[in-house]
Scaffold this active site. Structure first.
Site, short mmCIF file in Angstrom:
data_model
loop_
_atom_site.label_atom_id
_atom_site.label_comp_id
_atom_site.label_asym_id
_atom_site.label_seq_id
_atom_site.Cartn_x
_atom_site.Cartn_y
_atom_site.Cartn_z
N GLY A 296 -3.40 -0.11 6.90
CA GLY A 296 -2.45 -0.02 5.80
C GLY A 296 -1.72 -1.32 5.56
O GLY A 296 -2.22 -2.41 5.85
N ASP A 297 -0.50 -1.21 5.07
CA ASP A 297 0.27 -2.40 4.72
C ASP A 297 0.97 -3.05 5.90
O ASP A 297 1.31 -4.24 5.86
CB ASP A 297 1.34 -2.02 3.69
CG ASP A 297 2.40 -1.11 4.30
OD1 ASP A 297 2.04 -0.01 4.75
OD2 ASP A 297 3.58 -1.49 4.32
N ARG B 93 -9.44 2.25 9.05
CA ARG B 93 -8.42 2.11 8.00
C ARG B 93 -7.26 1.27 8.49
O ARG B 93 -6.79 1.41 9.61
CB ARG B 93 -7.92 3.49 7.57
CG ARG B 93 -6.83 3.44 6.49
CD ARG B 93 -5.43 3.49 7.03
NE ARG B 93 -4.41 3.57 5.99
CZ ARG B 93 -3.10 3.45 6.20
NH1 ARG B 93 -2.66 3.25 7.43
NH2 ARG B 93 -2.25 3.53 5.19
N THR C 91 6.70 4.08 10.75
CA THR C 91 7.67 4.25 11.82
C THR C 91 8.72 3.15 11.90
O THR C 91 9.89 3.44 11.74
CB THR C 91 7.01 4.38 13.19
OG1 THR C 91 6.10 5.46 13.14
CG2 THR C 91 8.02 4.65 14.27
N THR D 81 7.86 0.96 4.39
CA THR D 81 7.42 2.12 5.14
C THR D 81 6.80 3.10 4.16
O THR D 81 7.09 3.06 2.97
CB THR D 81 8.60 2.78 5.90
OG1 THR D 81 8.10 3.89 6.66
CG2 THR D 81 9.65 3.29 4.94
N GLY D 82 5.94 3.96 4.64
CA GLY D 82 5.33 4.94 3.75
C GLY D 82 3.84 4.73 3.60
O GLY D 82 3.18 4.14 4.45
N LEU D 83 3.30 5.21 2.50
CA LEU D 83 1.86 5.13 2.25
C LEU D 83 1.46 3.69 1.96
O LEU D 83 1.72 3.16 0.88
CB LEU D 83 1.49 6.04 1.08
CG LEU D 83 0.00 6.23 0.83
CD1 LEU D 83 -0.71 6.85 2.04
CD2 LEU D 83 -0.24 7.10 -0.41
N GLY D 84 0.82 3.07 2.94
CA GLY D 84 0.53 1.65 2.86
C GLY D 84 -0.31 1.23 1.68
O GLY D 84 -0.14 0.14 1.14
#
Length: 334
Positions: free
Chosen positions: A223-224, A221, A193, A244-247
């Site tokens: 992420g980054d 979980r 986001t 941004t995106g899939l961490g």
């Protein structure tokens, strides 16, 4: 004269002639280049704010802080708080989509121009986790707090507990549970986001990132987004970057740190972002067609760069008094 010595002297002399003639031949070009560099350093673009996705109000809020002479650190914190309180944004703060168990957990981090960093991970019941992250940075000897400990720390600092799962997010989760299929939708459910970078009037750079993470993720979980070098990184002598995106994919390449280091080596923010995406998509056997990663970056002169794997990544940029939402260039054009 021996042949070996003759060749050696001839080679050195030749190199000297080439170097001298080259310097004379390119004199005008060198002067022109030097003028551009000097002009860039004398006239850096500031203040400036750049943030992932269509976060116009958040960027506007941060810009107002800067225009009043506020610090980049204050700007990114205040900007991110706008999205944390936006219940219509289902990937951050209150109203964020929950994990598989129906719990909304938030992650955030912040980094200032001195290299100080604070983060919180897996926090329940606290809306403005970006401000909690700043408190971790400024009021503790640590850089990271998680879960219940982070929540307790927040409450001790005056933050109020409140329910993060809104009726809209609850209904979406209940609908998901019918099939429980875990395949996040690109550009909707698998981005963090808001990552935000700012340069204040003094030329100092700060960054912040806040998220509710992947929709319907496994409990626990992370992420980054709250991880230094992944979700964001700042070096005040060079610039800053945010992801941004899939961490998971960002973390595997330490993407934001990589971008700043590439800028240190002389690459522009745009070149650095493209190189960082290349590190992901060019991995042997990597199927990049089913996930998204995007980067934003800024250097000390206020030059910006953005790039993503898939189409439709966009960002907001406040520059020279104008706040604009812009579609990013991207890799996968097939």
């Amino acid at each position: 004269m021996k042949r070996r010595n003759f060749i050696k002297k001839a080679s050195v002399t030749g190199l000297g002639i080439v170097a001298v003639s080259s310097s004379f031949m390119s004199c005008d070009e060198v002067k022109s280049s030097e003028k551009k560099v000097v002009a860039s350093k004398l006239n850096p673009i500031r203040p400036l704010v750049i943030a992932t996705w269509n976060t116009s109000l958040a960027v506007e809020t941060a810009a107002k802080v800067l225009e009043k002479g506020g610090s980049a650190l204050d700007a990114v914190e205040q900007g991110c708080r706008i999205e944390e309180g936006n219940e219509k944004n289902h990937t951050v703060g209150k109203g964020g989509l929950p994990d598989r168990e129906g719990n909304v957990t938030l992650d955030a981090c912040i980094m200032d121009e001195k290299g100080n960093y604070g983060a919180v991970l897996g926090v329940k019941n606290i809306v403005h986790v970006i401000s909690v992250a700043r408190k971790v940075m400024e009021d503790t000897p640590h850089v990271m707090l998680i879960g219940e400990g982070a929540e307790q720390f927040a409450v001790s600092k005056g933050f109020k507990r409140e329910t993060l799962l809104t009726e809209a997010s609850k209904k979406a989760w209940e609908k998901w549970k019918i099939k429980s299929k875990y395949k996040p939708i690109i550009n909707i459910e698998n981005h963090d986001t808001i990552g935000m970078l700012a340069i204040d009037k003094k030329g100092n750079i700060s960054a912040a990132c806040t998220t509710s993470g992947l929709a319907y993720k496994m409990a626990g979980r992370v992420g980054d987004s709250p991880i230094i070098g992944g979700g964001l990184f700042v070096d005040n002598e060079v610039g800053g970057a945010a992801a941004t995106g899939l961490g998971e994919e960002v973390l595997k390449t330490v993407g934001s740190f990589l971008i700043v280091e590439l800028m240190r080596q002389g690459k522009s923010p745009q070149e650095a972002c493209e190189e960082a995406i290349g590190r992901i998509v060019n991995k042997p056997g990597k199927d990049y067609t089913n996930f998204q990663v995007g980067y934003i970056a800024v250097n000390k002169q206020g030059e910006t760069g953005t790039y993503s794997i898939q189409e439709w990544f966009n960002y907001n940029l406040f520059k020279e008094g104008i706040n604009t939402n812009i579609k990013s260039d991207y890799f996968n054009k097939v």
